[in-house]
Motif scaffolding. Structure first.
Motif, PDB file in Angstrom:
ATOM      1  N   LEU A   1     118.787   7.563  64.111  1.00  0.00           N
ATOM      2  CA  LEU A   1     117.912   8.173  64.949  1.00  0.00           C
ATOM      3  C   LEU A   1     118.087   9.825  64.898  1.00  0.00           C
ATOM      4  CD1 LEU A   1     115.780   7.108  67.720  1.00  0.00           C
ATOM      5  CD2 LEU A   1     117.115   9.279  68.443  1.00  0.00           C
ATOM      6  N   ASP A   2     116.964  10.590  64.358  1.00  0.00           N
ATOM      7  CA  ASP A   2     116.858  11.636  64.161  1.00  0.00           C
ATOM      8  C   ASP A   2     116.158  12.473  65.253  1.00  0.00           C
ATOM      9  OD1 ASP A   2     118.438  11.344  62.007  1.00  0.00           O
ATOM     10  OD2 ASP A   2     116.747  11.409  60.632  1.00  0.00           O
ATOM     11  N   TYR A   3     116.793  13.684  65.801  1.00  0.00           N
ATOM     12  CA  TYR A   3     115.832  14.374  66.681  1.00  0.00           C
ATOM     13  C   TYR A   3     115.336  15.579  65.811  1.00  0.00           C
ATOM     14  CZ  TYR A   3     117.479  12.156  71.077  1.00  0.00           C
ATOM     15  OH  TYR A   3     117.832  11.208  72.224  1.00  0.00           O
ATOM     16  N   ARG A   4     114.413  16.374  66.057  1.00  0.00           N
ATOM     17  CA  ARG A   4     113.865  17.385  65.652  1.00  0.00           C
ATOM     18  C   ARG A   4     114.395  18.522  66.333  1.00  0.00           C
ATOM     19  NH1 ARG A   4     107.698  18.811  64.276  1.00  0.00           N
ATOM     20  NH2 ARG A   4     107.944  19.936  65.857  1.00  0.00           N
TER      21      ARG A   4
ATOM     22  N   TYR B   1     114.456  22.738  66.948  1.00  0.00           N
ATOM     23  CA  TYR B   1     114.098  24.029  66.958  1.00  0.00           C
ATOM     24  C   TYR B   1     114.986  25.074  66.553  1.00  0.00           C
ATOM     25  CZ  TYR B   1     109.671  21.713  68.239  1.00  0.00           C
ATOM     26  OH  TYR B   1     108.694  20.492  68.380  1.00  0.00           O
TER      27      TYR B   1
ATOM     28  N   ARG C   1     112.182  24.121  60.994  1.00  0.00           N
ATOM     29  CA  ARG C   1     112.503  22.781  61.512  1.00  0.00           C
ATOM     30  C   ARG C   1     113.907  22.289  61.008  1.00  0.00           C
ATOM     31  NH1 ARG C   1     107.030  19.531  60.860  1.00  0.00           N
ATOM     32  NH2 ARG C   1     105.591  21.006  62.228  1.00  0.00           N
TER      33      ARG C   1
ATOM     34  N   LYS D   1     118.021   4.374  75.522  1.00  0.00           N
ATOM     35  CA  LYS D   1     116.725   4.607  75.155  1.00  0.00           C
ATOM     36  C   LYS D   1     116.171   3.628  74.118  1.00  0.00           C
ATOM     37  CE  LYS D   1     115.900   9.030  77.557  1.00  0.00           C
ATOM     38  NZ  LYS D   1     117.216   9.500  78.111  1.00  0.00           N
TER      39      LYS D   1
ATOM     40  N   GLY E   1     113.375   0.470  74.457  1.00  0.00           N
ATOM     41  CA  GLY E   1     111.965   0.517  73.800  1.00  0.00           C
ATOM     42  C   GLY E   1     111.462   2.023  73.976  1.00  0.00           C
ATOM     43  N   ILE E   2     112.303   2.887  74.824  1.00  0.00           N
ATOM     44  CA  ILE E   2     111.512   4.344  74.735  1.00  0.00           C
ATOM     45  C   ILE E   2     111.674   5.060  73.306  1.00  0.00           C
ATOM     46  CG2 ILE E   2     111.938   6.597  76.058  1.00  0.00           C
ATOM     47  CD1 ILE E   2     113.290   4.621  78.260  1.00  0.00           C
ATOM     48  N   TYR E   3     112.633   5.012  72.722  1.00  0.00           N
ATOM     49  CA  TYR E   3     112.649   5.562  71.379  1.00  0.00           C
ATOM     50  C   TYR E   3     112.469   4.554  70.377  1.00  0.00           C
ATOM     51  CZ  TYR E   3     114.659   9.919  73.445  1.00  0.00           C
ATOM     52  OH  TYR E   3     114.973  11.001  74.072  1.00  0.00           O
ATOM     53  N   SER E   4     111.872   4.924  69.276  1.00  0.00           N
ATOM     54  CA  SER E   4     112.037   3.853  68.186  1.00  0.00           C
ATOM     55  C   SER E   4     113.057   4.456  67.039  1.00  0.00           C
ATOM     56  CB  SER E   4     110.744   3.548  67.687  1.00  0.00           C
ATOM     57  OG  SER E   4     109.956   4.513  67.666  1.00  0.00           O
TER      58      SER E   4
ATOM     59  N   THR F   1     114.838   6.001  63.719  1.00  0.00           N
ATOM     60  CA  THR F   1     114.171   6.360  62.575  1.00  0.00           C
ATOM     61  C   THR F   1     114.357   5.500  61.553  1.00  0.00           C
ATOM     62  OG1 THR F   1     115.064   8.440  63.469  1.00  0.00           O
ATOM     63  CG2 THR F   1     114.401   8.685  61.133  1.00  0.00           C
TER      64      THR F   1
ATOM     65  N   TYR G   1     109.878   1.760  79.520  1.00  0.00           N
ATOM     66  CA  TYR G   1     109.020   1.615  78.349  1.00  0.00           C
ATOM     67  C   TYR G   1     107.681   1.201  78.885  1.00  0.00           C
ATOM     68  CZ  TYR G   1     106.086   0.370  74.690  1.00  0.00           C
ATOM     69  OH  TYR G   1     104.966   0.516  74.002  1.00  0.00           O
TER      70      TYR G   1
ATOM     71  N   ARG H   1     102.234   4.215  76.438  1.00  0.00           N
ATOM     72  CA  ARG H   1     102.100   5.685  77.049  1.00  0.00           C
ATOM     73  C   ARG H   1     100.589   6.024  76.826  1.00  0.00           C
ATOM     74  NH1 ARG H   1     106.748   4.888  73.685  1.00  0.00           N
ATOM     75  NH2 ARG H   1     108.684   5.331  74.818  1.00  0.00           N
TER      76      ARG H   1
ATOM     77  N   LYS I   1     110.376  11.981  71.962  1.00  0.00           N
ATOM     78  CA  LYS I   1     111.710  12.687  71.901  1.00  0.00           C
ATOM     79  C   LYS I   1     111.493  14.225  72.234  1.00  0.00           C
ATOM     80  CE  LYS I   1     112.306  10.649  67.741  1.00  0.00           C
ATOM     81  NZ  LYS I   1     113.174  10.445  66.652  1.00  0.00           N
TER      82      LYS I   1
END
Lengths: 402, 255
Positions: free
Chosen positions: A15-18, A20, A41, A75, A79-82, A84, B94, B97, B253
């Motif tokens: 899982l990657d976050y971007r 800034y 980025r 998370k 299921g909040i994040y999917s 990468t 979840y 949304r 995210k």
């Protein structure tokens, strides 16, 4: 793969976050960034190649330092994040205790909020109505269900959140250190309810920094370190390794002394193991459990070596001796070594200051050093820190008044 | 697993309950706001600029356009913020949304339907008796909801990345208002032909014209209105859904 309700699987999850590089703070910077390449980025990999699976009914703790990816794992499970890349699979209904009472609107009453939030949890109005009395009872808010939640104290708010989140009969329960809910009595009830889920064979995934909470709830622990699984196994063992490596979040300083050995090896330690309750090898000790040092000692092949003194010492990470002793001093018989001997030292400790310690052992004779192993065996002693660490015997104030 | 209709109903219900807590006039505000602006525009355009005098019952004509316009602009203003406003919820449970911005649109839609009902009553009192073409208003409202939802879905996501979106929206809506047949009718020669031709390409023109003819004039809408309304609303809805689906995983995210 048709999984049983309650099964959880992580397969090579990334899982990657971007990130800034530049979050412009001032208006001037923002304006300048319009013309330059201000918002370059970059990516931050929170999890990389994480794989584990949990079978239905297991209670598993995710441990690790802050930022190791524990909450990200939860998370993903919720299921909040999917991911990468890779695959996260869960089966059955999930209840997540990641944050409590977040769907509540302050102007609405307790029961209105419960009804509205039921839909978010995937319950029908009928099911929700049926659960309402139990939710009110568990939150101890029967008299306040028709009051707007903005008038609730923060404890009442959290209690209602907890009661609601756990009222659904989940197959998988996700808990993220939210158990600092309300007063001690309510916390105990929360743990009771969670243990109840465990007894009924529900899967539990628990993120916590509290080793005692982890041990009491989970038999298995997964240690995450910088987004990867560092160790996965029985919680005692994993927790022990983790506490030793990380200083268990209790001490910042690292072990500043390295092991050293010396002596003429006329008699020597073949093998030393440290075991806890039930003879299991461990390096982590809870208060009240005995610590046993088992030593295999060799020597005296030609003729027996008599009057061997077996000693132990416990040091702080900075090398300072805290405890030391030997069989001579303690009034136990001295050893006679001919070939191989095994010996055991059993210590019962009261830990006033939990943390990391290092154990050393020695074999000495009358003015001879056979074998010393200093700073060789790291230990983690758990328990409550006894405060204050000093006790005042007497105080006097003197003042010369003019 | 989630019961989507129930979730939508709950969110809309919450929106409606919360909006008028501690408000004496409550729901009436949804009617009062367009009525106040109607009064202002009526005075401006019949007494000062003398433009609306050619239209019989100019005030009621104005309301027929102002109600759907107010729905459109307040839905967008509300839904653009929904993801940001609910960031803690989104990050702890979840659920689909997309329900958040769409529920904001539907809650406003409920108000619009009620207000249009009241308007129809007023029109009747002033001699615009309901006639068969009135049924054209229903598909028009539906198309307007689809168009607004599509835009709301896209804006709510973009606003997470760039907070400028909600600021920019205000400016755009101001221009959009005057470029839409709200305060003036199309096809009555009140605008220069070239301008009118351009304004017909406004995504809202077809829908607003259908409402004008169905409710105010009692005539069947022209064919171009249906074509415009259908294609713009289907297009916007599709765009909104695609944008939302494309960005949903990463937007969570970013919150």
């Amino acid at each position: 793969m048709a999984a049983l309700p309650g099964a959880v699987g992580f397969r090579d999850v990334r899982l990657d976050y971007r990130l800034y590089r530049d979050r412009s703070v001032t208006l001037m910077q923002a304006v300048m960034n319009l013309f330059g390449r201000g918002t370059t980025r970059s990516w931050f990999t929170a999890l990389n190649g994480v794989s584990f699976s949990i079978s239905p009914g297991e209670a598993v703790a995710l441990i690790g330092a802050n930022g190791a990816g524990k909450s990200t794992c939860l998370k993903l499970l919720a299921g909040i994040y999917s991911p990468t890349s890779g695959n996260v699979s869960t089966s059955g209904r999930i209840a997540s205790l990641l944050d409590l009472g977040v769907g509540f609107h302050p102007e609405l009453t307790g029961s209105e909020n419960v009804m509205l939030n039921g839909a978010l949890l995937g319950l029908s109005q009928g099911e929700m109505k049926a659960l309402m009395p139990e939710i009110a009872r568990f939150a101890m808010l029967e008299r306040f269900m028709d009051t707007p939640v903005k008038t609730y104290s923060s404890g009442m708010f959290m209690r209602l959140g907890f009661a609601l989140a756990t009222s659904v009969d989940p197959d998988i329960l996700l808990i993220d250190e939210v158990l600092a809910v309300g007063d001690a009595a309510f916390q105990e009830r929360c743990y009771d309810r969670i243990r109840g889920f465990k007894r009924r064979g529900k899967t539990i995934v628990f993120v916590s920094h509290d080793p005692d909470a982890v041990k009491s709830l989970c038999e298995r622990a997964v240690w995450l370190d910088s987004g990867a699984v560092r160790m996965d196994g029985e919680s005692d063992a994993v927790l022990g390794e983790y506490l030793l490596s990380a200083g268990g979040n209790r001490r910042v300083e690292r072990v500043s002394v390295s092991p050293r050995e010396w002596g003429n090896r006329e008699v020597f330690f073949e093998r030393v193991s440290i075991t806890g309750e039930g003879g299991v090898e461990t390096a982590v000790f809870r208060p009240g459990t005995p610590l046993t040092v088992r030593a295999e000692i060799s020597g005296g092949k030609d003729r027996p070596v008599e009057n061997v003194i077996l000693g132990y010492s416990v040091h702080r990470p900075d090398g300072e001796v805290v405890l030391a002793g030997n069989n001579l001093e303690a009034g136990f018989p001295l050893l006679t070594v001919a070939g191989r001997v095994s010996a055991a030292i059993t210590l019962r400790l009261t830990t006033l200051e939990p943390g990391n310690y290092i154990l050393g052992v020695s074999l000495t004779g009358n003015e001879t050093d056979y074998h010393w192993q200093d700073y060789c065996y790291p230990l983690a002693l758990l328990g409550e820190r006894m405060s204050p660490p000093l006790r005042l015997e007497k105080v006097e104030f003197d003042c010369e008044c003019r | 697993m989630t019961d989507l209709p129930l979730l939508m109903k709950s969110l809309v219900d919450k929106d409606l309950r919360v909006r008028y807590k501690r408000s004496v006039l409550g729901f009436l505000w949804f009617l009062l706001k367009p009525v106040f602006s109607m009064v202002v525009y009526t005075v401006v355009f019949t007494r000062i600029i003398r433009f609306g005098g050619a239209i019989e019952n100019f005030s009621l004509f104005l309301l027929t356009g102002l109600l759907p316009w107010n729905f459109f602009s307040s839905s967008l203003a509300a839904s653009t913020r929904t993801l940001l406003d609910n960031h803690r919820l989104i990050r702890s449970v979840y659920f689909p949304r997309a329900a958040l911005p769409v529920a904001a649109v539907i809650a406003n839609g409920v108000h619009m339907l009620l207000a249009l009902g009241v308007l129809q009553l007023l029109l009747w009192l002033w001699g615009h008796a309901p006639s068969l073409p009135l049924i054209a208003a229903l598909p028009a409202v539906l198309m307007l909801c689809c168009l607004t939802s599509g835009l709301a879905l896209a804006l709510s996501v973009w606003n997470v990345y760039y907070r400028d979106v909600s600021q920019f929206l205000e400016v755009v809506l101001l221009a959009w208002f005057y470029a839409s047949p709200v305060i003036y009718p199309l096809g009555m020669g009140m605008l220069p032909p070239r301008v009118e031709h351009i304004i017909r390409f406004n995504p809202l023109s077809g829908i607003l014209e259908i409402l004008h003819s169905a409710m105010y004039s009692g005539t069947w809408p022209e064919a171009w209105c249906w074509i415009s309304g259908f294609f713009w609303s289907a297009g916007f809805l599709l765009m909104g859904v695609l944008v939302f689906r494309r960005y949903e995983p990463s937007v969570v995210k970013e919150l």
